[in-house]
Write a protein that holds these residues in place. Structure first.
Motif, PDB file in Angstrom:
ATOM      1  N   MET A   9       1.299  -1.606   0.357  1.00 40.45           N
ATOM      2  CA  MET A   9      -0.192  -0.434  -0.342  1.00 40.45           C
ATOM      3  C   MET A   9       0.709   1.331  -0.245  1.00 40.45           C
ATOM      4  O   MET A   9       0.737   1.853  -0.570  1.00 40.45           O
ATOM      5  N   PHE A  10       1.772   1.180   0.621  1.00 37.17           N
ATOM      6  CA  PHE A  10       3.003   2.981   0.769  1.00 37.17           C
ATOM      7  C   PHE A  10       4.208   2.617  -0.465  1.00 37.17           C
ATOM      8  O   PHE A  10       4.027   3.633  -1.060  1.00 37.17           O
ATOM      9  N   LEU A 124       6.448  10.656  10.479  1.00 40.09           N
ATOM     10  CA  LEU A 124       7.312   9.483   9.659  1.00 40.09           C
ATOM     11  C   LEU A 124       6.141   8.907   9.728  1.00 40.09           C
ATOM     12  O   LEU A 124       6.510   8.419   8.145  1.00 40.09           O
ATOM     13  N   GLY A 125       4.892   7.912   9.916  1.00 37.38           N
ATOM     14  CA  GLY A 125       4.400   7.401   9.533  1.00 37.38           C
ATOM     15  C   GLY A 125       2.760   7.808   8.694  1.00 37.38           C
ATOM     16  O   GLY A 125       3.608   8.745   7.602  1.00 37.38           O
ATOM     17  N   PRO A 126       1.556   7.587   8.866  1.00 40.18           N
ATOM     18  CA  PRO A 126       0.568   8.021   7.810  1.00 40.18           C
ATOM     19  C   PRO A 126       0.562   9.461   7.559  1.00 40.18           C
ATOM     20  O   PRO A 126      -0.130  10.321   7.074  1.00 40.18           O
ATOM     21  N   ILE A 127       0.745   9.737   9.690  1.00 42.36           N
ATOM     22  CA  ILE A 127       0.314  11.541   9.464  1.00 42.36           C
ATOM     23  C   ILE A 127       1.004  12.488   8.930  1.00 42.36           C
ATOM     24  O   ILE A 127       0.849  13.194   8.163  1.00 42.36           O
ATOM     25  N   LEU A 196      -3.555   9.808  -0.355  1.00 45.66           N
ATOM     26  CA  LEU A 196      -4.603  10.095   0.678  1.00 45.66           C
ATOM     27  C   LEU A 196      -5.354   9.091   1.085  1.00 45.66           C
ATOM     28  O   LEU A 196      -5.389   8.717   1.937  1.00 45.66           O
ATOM     29  N   ILE A 197      -5.925   8.463   0.255  1.00 45.06           N
ATOM     30  CA  ILE A 197      -7.142   7.721   0.393  1.00 45.06           C
ATOM     31  C   ILE A 197      -6.669   6.156   0.302  1.00 45.06           C
ATOM     32  O   ILE A 197      -6.635   5.333   1.171  1.00 45.06           O
ATOM     33  N   ILE A 198      -4.941   5.732  -0.082  1.00 46.80           N
ATOM     34  CA  ILE A 198      -5.061   4.378  -0.527  1.00 46.80           C
ATOM     35  C   ILE A 198      -3.858   4.448   1.026  1.00 46.80           C
ATOM     36  O   ILE A 198      -4.344   3.362   2.139  1.00 46.80           O
ATOM     37  N   ILE A 199      -3.232   5.857   1.797  1.00 46.05           N
ATOM     38  CA  ILE A 199      -2.766   5.761   3.358  1.00 46.05           C
ATOM     39  C   ILE A 199      -4.206   5.352   3.889  1.00 46.05           C
ATOM     40  O   ILE A 199      -4.405   5.069   4.997  1.00 46.05           O
ATOM     41  N   TYR A 200      -5.417   6.051   4.061  1.00 42.36           N
ATOM     42  CA  TYR A 200      -6.507   6.274   4.952  1.00 42.36           C
ATOM     43  C   TYR A 200      -7.042   5.104   4.694  1.00 42.36           C
ATOM     44  O   TYR A 200      -7.219   4.452   5.595  1.00 42.36           O
TER      45      TYR A 200
END
Length: 227
Positions: A9-10, A124-127, A196-200
């Motif tokens: 995903m990332f 450093l993560g999703p935020i 944004l959608i992928i990480i969400y």
């Protein structure tokens, strides 16, 4: 090491961020932001100046009574701007897009880091990915708003046309068509939204899995509680 799901995903988000970075480079480099035709009156004639330009350079042709008079010439936008408002707004658009480029680069770095490791710092993560993708999208939207304001509000095409030709008098009219260099900024917004959608979805799935592991004991089977 990150899980296979997180890596995939990332990695997908990394591809969209890199694509956004490339598109911003194309937007800055290409001169097809707008094509304009500005008509002026001249003694016993009507002069039409046809322009196609971007943030840095452009081309112009001059027609007298619909007949080509002057061959196509290339000009530097900054050199032909005399109005402080037009010049400052053009510089502001360039600065905004450069900041969007840096934001996109940071998004690419953050997604790549998360695809190959599990960073200890929360930012450093999703935020961090949310932050820099949002910044990039907002800056791109600002650039899309400022450029038409400069073209139509500050009469940018008329100013460039007067610099390309001499002895021009009253402006009779003008028309503008925005080119691919301008409209592909919509692709930047789409790519940022996709990241944004992928990480969400990854973050939501991780949160749901975490809550599943933290179910209270009252939801456990009775025989397990008795044991």
């Amino acid at each position: 090491m990150p899980s296979r799901k997180k890596t995939s995903m990332f990695a997908s988000a990394f591809c969209t961020c890199v694509s956004s970075f490339v598109v911003i480079c194309v937007v800055l480099a290409t001169p097809q932001w707008v094509s304009s035709e500005v008509r002026f009156s001249r003694t016993n004639a009507t002069v039409t100046v046809s322009l196609a330009y971007g943030l840095f350079r452009g081309t112009c042709e001059q027609f007298i009574d619909a007949r080509l008079q002057v061959s196509q010439t290339t000009f530097q936008v900054a050199d032909n701007l005399s109005s402080p408002r037009s010049r400052s707004l053009n510089v502001a658009i360039i600065v905004v897009l450069v900041l969007a480029l840096l934001s996109s680069l940071l998004s690419s770095a953050f997604t790549c880091t998360n695809a190959v490791s599990n960073p200890y710092q929360t930012f450093l993560g999703p935020i961090g990915v949310y932050t820099w993708n949002s910044v990039c999208g907002v800056l791109t939207l600002i650039a899309m708003i400022l450029f038409p304001v400069n073209v139509q509000g500050n009469s940018l095409s008329e100013e460039l046309a007067r610099a390309c030709s001499t002895s021009l008098q009253t402006r009779l009219g003008s028309k503008h068509n925005y080119g691919y260099s301008y409209w592909i900024m919509l692709l930047i917004l789409f790519l940022n939204a996709a990241s944004l959608i992928i990480i969400y979805f990854y973050d939501h799935a991780r949160y749901s899995k975490k809550k599943e592991k933290e179910r209270p004991m009252e939801n456990a089977p009775k025989d397990v509680i008795l044991f």
